[in-house]
Design a protein around this motif. Structure first.
Motif: not given
Lengths: 116, 113
Positions: A107-109, A35, A91, A105, A112
């Motif tokens: 998620x990772x962090x 994402x 993401x 799901x 950026x």
């Protein structure tokens, strides 16, 4: 008990350069998602993997974006010839499935990405 | 794909119960309703999921009416640390051909002291 891991956590690069973003999903999770999230916005779906195949890549915004997954595990999102509008948080998420319904799901962090 | 509609923002005070309602009028038969919480600089975190009626876990409750066209996330006795963005999603991870999730803008909950 590792969760989804993404690297790098931050990436600053110059316009026109290529970047690679990495995602290590939770072990045993066959589904993997990428994402993109711009500042203050919701998540924009990019691509979905089941194993090493991508049955849905409809969210990739242009042909400068590509992704692959190897060994049913690690995935790499590549952005070629980066543009300033590519700046966002990318993401990754993974889940069990698709033979199971109602799989949330994880998620990772995110990474950026800042394009100068 | 089922589209969801949530309030853009909500304010509350510590200790209050907060209810966030999500509309999903074209939810499909196999779709589940899932709520996520996101803090700044972090990825979304799964809170709760349900298909119908009521689901409760250690952090929240999810109320789903019989027609399933809406759902309400209930956070009991919120604290300052519950300030976050809350996303409602509908979908079916077992859908043949892949599973695309649509995250809307979410609801920004701000808890005040």
């Amino acid at each position: 008990g590792a969760g989804v891991s993404q690297s790098p956590s931050n990436k600053v690069t110059e316009k026109g350069k290529d970047v690679e973003l990495r995602c290590d999903p939770i072990s045993g999770h066959t589904a993997l998602y990428w994402y993109r999230q711009s500042l203050g916005q919701g998540l924009e779906f990019l691509i979905y993997f089941q194993g090493n195949s991508a049955p849905d890549k409809s969210g990739l915004p242009s042909d400068r974006f590509s992704a692959e997954r190897t060994g049913g595990s690690v995935s790499t999102l590549t952005i070629q010839r980066t543009q300033q509008e590519d700046s966002a948080v990318y993401l990754c998420a993974s889940s069990l499935g698709p033979d199971r319904h109602n799989q949330p799901q994880h998620f990772g962090d995110g990474t950026r990405l800042s394009i100068l | 794909l089922a589209k969801t509609t949530q309030p853009i923002s909500m304010d509350s005070y510590e200790g209050q119960e907060v209810n966030i309602t999500c509309s999903h009028n074209n939810i499909a038969t196999n779709d589940y309703i899932t709520w996520y919480q996101q803090f700044p600089s972090q990825g979304p975190r799964f809170i709760i999921q349900g298909y119908k009626t009521k689901v409760t876990n250690e952090v929240a409750s999810l109320f789903i009416p019989a027609d399933r066209k809406s759902s309400t996330l209930s956070l009991p006795r919120v604290s300052l640390s519950d300030t976050a963005v809350y996303y409602c999603l509908v979908g079916d991870s077992g859908r043949a051909g892949g599973f695309k999730t649509i995250f809307g803008a979410g609801t920004r909950l701000f808890v005040k002291a």
